[in-house]
Enzyme design. Structure first.
Site: not given
Ligand code: ASP
Length: 323
Positions: A79, A181, A199, A209, A232-233
């Site tokens: 990731s 991330t 990330t 995106r 993150t997320g």
């Molecule tokens: N925050 C990151 C994104 O939206 C991905 C992640 O941390 O899961 O690209």
């Protein structure tokens, strides 16, 4: 041509003044206990790498860059950086940023074929008059700085992508594009804070995106007078509330790092409620560190882990969560 030369000269001068400001600021403070925090379980090995710098009196900015580079370069981590899952068109596109205690920052978005976007972000910060470079322009800059092109799409990610193509359904599932991330924040022994965030973004995202991770204030923010935070997320939700900036401002207004993260998550939940939107497949995690070395973490849902390393601890912890 003259303009170009002038630009390069000015750019180099800007870099020189950054370095000077850093030393002047740093010389005023002494004797902090270094500490480093990072998101998810790969944060543990990233912290170990960062500690090689922090534990030997190195500075927080070098530590976070080196720490997250380790994960970027690891093709088994799916990731971030090399090995990251591609977008729906099969392109691995990377987002990264870095920031220090003096609000100096650099960022790259939608960058392809470069293994260590965080180091390109650092060069944007140190060698250009800009903060963000994107896509083809970021790639050109990276190549001009001596970075080499590499294929980021590993066979495992390509296989998963081809499998995904059969249905082509875009449904992010929480904690499944797990260990997402890597966001890392650190305090060094002279009391300076820094952070980095990198990330490959959400798997199977639309081509082009960009998430929260390379956006200063969303995926990462550092205020040398108060604290640092990273996220993150689900990036779209973090951008909506300018998540990391919000966490740092909360600390600046007197909240503990823990409370500061909780308030930001609650705000995200509030916005979901307002829109009457379904958040069952959304995960968000915040991590915060203040300039006294106190830290906190909080998530929307169960499953967010973070790693902490200092002189006397080396931990992987489960963050508390809202529901
Ligand atoms: N925050 C990151 C994104 O939206 C991905 C992640 O941390 O899961 O690209």
């Amino acid at each position: 041509m003259q303009n170009r030369r002038k630009f390069i000269k000015n750019t180099l001068l800007a870099g020189a003044s950054f370095a000077l400001a850093d030393n002047v600021f740093a010389s005023g403070k002494k004797g902090k206990k270094p500490i480093v925090l990072s998101t998810w379980n790969f944060g543990k090995k990233a912290n170990t790498e960062a500690w090689k710098t922090l534990g030997s009196k190195g500075n927080a900015l070098d530590a976070v860059e080196k720490g997250v580079r380790l994960i970027e370069s690891d093709p088994t981590e799916r990731s971030v950086g090399k090995g990251g899952r591609p977008d729906r068109d099969g392109h691995v596109t990377l987002d990264a940023c870095i920031m220090n205690h003096l609000f100096q920052c650099g960022s790259v978005t939608f960058l392809e074929q470069i293994e260590n976007p965080v180091s390109v972000a650092r060069m944007v910060m140190e060698k250009t008059p800009h903060i963000m470079l994107s896509g083809e322009g970021a790639l050109q800059f990276a190549l001009a700085q001596g970075f080499e092109k590499t294929n980021l799409l590993v066979p495992e990610s390509e296989k998963e992508w081809r499998e995904w193509l059969k249905k082509s359904e875009y449904k992010p599932i929480i904690n499944i594009e797990n260990h997402d991330t890597i966001g890392m924040i650190a305090l060094d022994q002279i009391g300076n804070l820094a952070g980095a965030c990198t990330t490959s973004g959400l798997a199977w995202k639309m081509h082009g995106r960009v998430g929260d991770s390379p956006i200063i204030g969303a995926g990462l923010y550092v205020d040398g007078e108060a604290g640092a935070a990273t996220a993150t997320g689900h990036g779209e939700e973090v951008i909506r509330v300018v998540g990391s900036f919000r966490v740092v401002e909360n600390m600046k207004r007197g909240m503990s790092p823990q409370k500061a993260c909780e308030e930001a998550v609650k705000q995200i939940k509030k916005l979901f409620d307002k829109r009457n939107a379904d958040m069952s497949n959304t995960q968000i995690g915040f991590l915060a560190l203040n300039n006294k070395g106190e830290y906190g973490a909080f998530a929307l849902k169960k499953g967010f882990q973070f790693a902490v390393k200092s002189e006397d601890s080396d931990l992987l912890l489960d963050a508390n969560y809202l529901s």
